[in-house]
Design a protein around this motif. Structure first.
Motif, PDB file in Angstrom:
ATOM      1  N   GLU A  57       0.779  -1.179   0.120  1.00  0.00           N
ATOM      2  CA  GLU A  57      -0.172  -0.071   0.090  1.00  0.00           C
ATOM      3  C   GLU A  57       0.951   1.243   0.036  1.00  0.00           C
ATOM      4  N   LEU A  58       2.101   1.068   0.141  1.00  0.00           N
ATOM      5  CA  LEU A  58       3.036   2.283   0.024  1.00  0.00           C
ATOM      6  C   LEU A  58       3.613   2.372  -1.220  1.00  0.00           C
ATOM      7  N   GLY A  59       3.913   3.850  -1.493  1.00  0.00           N
ATOM      8  CA  GLY A  59       4.404   3.949  -3.028  1.00  0.00           C
ATOM      9  C   GLY A  59       5.853   3.607  -3.027  1.00  0.00           C
ATOM     10  N   ASP A  60       6.742   4.197  -2.038  1.00  0.00           N
ATOM     11  CA  ASP A  60       8.232   3.950  -2.004  1.00  0.00           C
ATOM     12  C   ASP A  60       8.774   3.392  -0.941  1.00  0.00           C
ATOM     13  N   SER A  61      10.464   3.120  -1.026  1.00  0.00           N
ATOM     14  CA  SER A  61      10.901   2.800   0.091  1.00  0.00           C
ATOM     15  C   SER A  61      10.922   3.218   1.236  1.00  0.00           C
ATOM     16  N   ARG A  62      11.021   4.479   1.193  1.00  0.00           N
ATOM     17  CA  ARG A  62      11.087   5.515   2.246  1.00  0.00           C
ATOM     18  C   ARG A  62       9.430   5.597   3.087  1.00  0.00           C
ATOM     19  N   GLY A  63       8.611   5.320   2.339  1.00  0.00           N
ATOM     20  CA  GLY A  63       7.215   5.033   3.012  1.00  0.00           C
ATOM     21  C   GLY A  63       7.308   3.883   3.790  1.00  0.00           C
ATOM     22  N   ARG A  64       7.823   2.774   3.067  1.00  0.00           N
ATOM     23  CA  ARG A  64       7.798   1.488   3.619  1.00  0.00           C
ATOM     24  C   ARG A  64       8.575   1.611   5.097  1.00  0.00           C
ATOM     25  N   GLU A  65       9.775   2.295   5.009  1.00  0.00           N
ATOM     26  CA  GLU A  65      10.432   2.309   6.446  1.00  0.00           C
ATOM     27  C   GLU A  65       9.812   3.144   7.352  1.00  0.00           C
ATOM     28  N   ALA A  66       8.955   4.012   6.815  1.00  0.00           N
ATOM     29  CA  ALA A  66       8.397   5.052   7.973  1.00  0.00           C
ATOM     30  C   ALA A  66       6.952   4.265   8.471  1.00  0.00           C
ATOM     31  N   ALA A  67       6.540   3.237   7.714  1.00  0.00           N
ATOM     32  CA  ALA A  67       5.503   2.727   8.389  1.00  0.00           C
ATOM     33  C   ALA A  67       5.800   1.683   9.387  1.00  0.00           C
ATOM     34  N   GLN A  68       7.133   1.276   9.250  1.00  0.00           N
ATOM     35  CA  GLN A  68       7.563   0.176  10.248  1.00  0.00           C
ATOM     36  C   GLN A  68       8.143   1.109  11.453  1.00  0.00           C
ATOM     37  N   LYS A  69       8.015   2.328  11.372  1.00  0.00           N
ATOM     38  CA  LYS A  69       8.405   3.328  12.526  1.00  0.00           C
ATOM     39  C   LYS A  69       7.206   3.847  13.131  1.00  0.00           C
ATOM     40  N   SER A  70       5.888   3.530  12.743  1.00  0.00           N
ATOM     41  CA  SER A  70       4.811   4.290  13.351  1.00  0.00           C
ATOM     42  C   SER A  70       4.556   4.246  14.639  1.00  0.00           C
ATOM     43  N   ILE A  71       4.047   5.057  15.254  1.00  0.00           N
ATOM     44  CA  ILE A  71       3.760   5.252  16.739  1.00  0.00           C
ATOM     45  C   ILE A  71       2.523   4.470  17.073  1.00  0.00           C
ATOM     46  N   ALA A  72       2.569   4.004  18.471  1.00  0.00           N
ATOM     47  CA  ALA A  72       1.539   3.460  18.993  1.00  0.00           C
ATOM     48  C   ALA A  72       0.404   4.448  19.612  1.00  0.00           C
ATOM     49  N   PRO A  73      -0.812   4.288  19.363  1.00  0.00           N
ATOM     50  CA  PRO A  73      -1.909   5.427  19.764  1.00  0.00           C
ATOM     51  C   PRO A  73      -1.675   5.608  21.351  1.00  0.00           C
ATOM     52  N   SER A  74      -1.508   6.723  21.700  1.00  0.00           N
ATOM     53  CA  SER A  74      -1.627   7.264  23.079  1.00  0.00           C
ATOM     54  C   SER A  74      -1.891   8.401  23.359  1.00  0.00           C
ATOM     55  N   PRO A  75      -2.515   8.800  24.712  1.00  0.00           N
ATOM     56  CA  PRO A  75      -2.868  10.164  25.042  1.00  0.00           C
ATOM     57  C   PRO A  75      -1.782  11.073  24.737  1.00  0.00           C
ATOM     58  N   ALA A  76      -0.403  10.801  25.198  1.00  0.00           N
ATOM     59  CA  ALA A  76       0.464  11.653  24.951  1.00  0.00           C
ATOM     60  C   ALA A  76       0.515  12.045  23.447  1.00  0.00           C
ATOM     61  N   ALA A  77       0.372  11.019  22.690  1.00  0.00           N
ATOM     62  CA  ALA A  77       0.769  11.198  21.171  1.00  0.00           C
ATOM     63  C   ALA A  77      -0.203  12.024  20.470  1.00  0.00           C
TER      64      ALA A  77
END
Length: 137
Positions: free
Chosen positions: A26-46
């Protein structure tokens, strides 16, 4: 998403299975794939951090509640997206929202250099919350 918002409001820790991972296809390029792996968990602080970034960087166009009715919205054609439109927003993956924030989409500027990767992922969480909020009467 309503469970997420309720948990954030009440300050509960959220289960890890609420974090949506974006499939590579679902991601267009390798930078997007790398970023998706670094996505953050939902939290009140975020979510709270995202609210401040949104107020500073996004609300002038998208409006305080994400309806696309900010004070600067009338200056642009096409106008800012209505982030509360659940039928539209549910068609987008988290990776696509992140990509649009990162790269921009005319007339929206790129936030790749203006915001950190973490701030952009926090905005994804906030944008998702706009489309899942109950309608006000």
């Amino acid at each position: 998403m309503r469970k997420f918002l309720l948990a954030c409001t009440l300050g509960f820790d959220l289960p890890l299975n609420w974090v949506r991972r974006v499939p590579e296809t679902e991601l267009g390029d390798s930078r997007g794939r790398e970023a998706a792996q670094k996505s953050i968990a939902p939290s009140p602080a975020a979510l709270n951090a995202a609210k401040q970034v949104y107020a500073d960087q996004c609300a002038n166009c998208h409006g305080d509640t994400g309806k696309g009715d900010g004070s600067d919205a009338m200056m642009y054609d096409p106008g800012p997206a209505d982030l509360t439109d659940a039928s539209r927003m549910n068609k987008l993956t988290d990776g696509e929202i992140y990509y649009q924030i990162t790269q921009g989409r005319k007339p929206m500027p790129s936030f790749k250099k203006r915001l950190t990767e973490e701030q952009r992922w926090q905005l994804v969480l906030l944008v998702r919350s706009f489309a899942s909020a109950p309608a006000k009467h």
